[in-house]
Write a protein that holds these residues in place. Structure first.
Motif: not given
Ligand code: AMP
Length: 196
Positions: A98-125
Motif C-alpha cells: 500500500n505504501q508503494a502505491d502511496l509513493l506514486n502520489d508523493l513522487l508526483k506531488e514533489h516532482n521526483l522521478n523514481f528509479t527503483g529500489v536498491l536492496a541490501l540482503e543479509v541473513e536473518e541471524e
C-alpha cells in the motif's frame, strides 16, 4: 526537471541507514529516513506520533497514512532547502505494498522521478546480532531481542512482498548487504550511476 529518487530496501539492520549517509556525503544525495522522522516527531511530542509510539515500540508498523503525511511534510522542507541535490534516498519507505502505491502520489506531488529500489540482503541471524550490538551502542527503544524478532516477522510478512512487486516492474536492484561498509558501498555506486 524531476529529481531522481530511489529507495534503499532491506530488513532491519541490513545497513540502509549507514549506506544512506555514505551516499549522501559522497554523492550529494538527500536522505530521508521515515524511522528518523518518526523518532524525531516522538521526541518533540507530536500528538499523532505519540499515539503511534507504542506500535513502534512493539516492532510493528505505524499506520501507512501517518507515515505518508510525515514523509510528505519532511520532503517539502528538505526539497525547498536543497536545490542542488543530485537525488533523493528514501530509507525505510515504502514498507508495504500500500505504501508503494502511496509513493506514486508523493513522487508526483514533489516532482521526483523514481528509479527503483536498491536492496541490501543479509541473513536473518546476522541481522539480529547486528541489531543487538546497536542496542548496546545506541540504546534504541525497539532494539531488544524480542522486539527485533517481531520486526523481522513484520518485515517478512509486510515488506518482503515488495521484492516481487518491484521485480515485476523491473525496478529491483540488488547490491548484497554482506562485507565491509566499503564493499557494500562499492557495489551500490555502479547501480546508482547506471540510472543516469
Ligand atoms: P526504522 O528506523 O526504519 O527501523 O523504523 C523504526 C520503526 O519506525 C519501525 O519499526 C516502524 O514502527 C516505524 N516506521 C518507520 N518507517 C515506517 C514505515 N514506512 N511504515 C510504517 N512504520 C514505519
Amino acid at each position: 526537471m524531476a529529481l531522481p529518487a530511489f529507495a534503499l530496501f532491506g530488513p532491519p539492520g541490513c545497513g540502509k541507514g549507514t549506506q544512506a549517509v555514505m551516499i549522501k556525503d559522497r554523492m550529494g544525495f538527500l536522505h530521508v529516513s521515515t524511522g528518523d522522522i518518526f523518532r524525531n516527531a516522538i521526541a518533540r511530542k507530536d500528538p499523532q506520533a505519540m499515539e503511534a509510539q507504542e506500535i513502534m515500540q512493539r516492532g510493528e508498523l505505524v499506520p501507512d497514512e501517518l507515515i505518508r503525511d510525515m514523509l510528505s511534510k519532511e520532503l517539502s522542507i528538505l526539497l525547498a532547502e536543497s536545490k542542488d541535490a543530485k537525488g533523493l534516498i528514501l530509507d525505510g519507505f515504502p514498507r508495504t505494498v500500500n505504501q508503494a502505491d502511496l509513493l506514486n502520489d508523493l513522487l508526483k506531488e514533489h516532482n521526483l522521478n523514481f528509479t527503483g529500489v536498491l536492496a541490501l540482503e543479509v541473513e536473518e541471524e546476522e541481522l539480529v546480532q547486528r541489531l543487538l550490538n546497536r542496542a548496546k551502542e545506541q540504546g534504541r527503544a525497539d532494539d531488544t531481542e524480542e522486539v527485533i524478532r517481531e520486526r523481522m516477522r513484520v518485515y517478512r510478512e509486510k515488506t518482503q512482498p515488495l521484492e516481487d512487486y518491484y521485480k515485476g516492474k523491473n525496478m529491483y536492484y540488488s547490491a548484497g548487504g554482506v562485507g565491509s561498509l566499503e564493499d557494500v558501498y562499492n557495489r551500490i555506486v555502479p547501480i546508482i550511476e547506471s540510472w543516469n
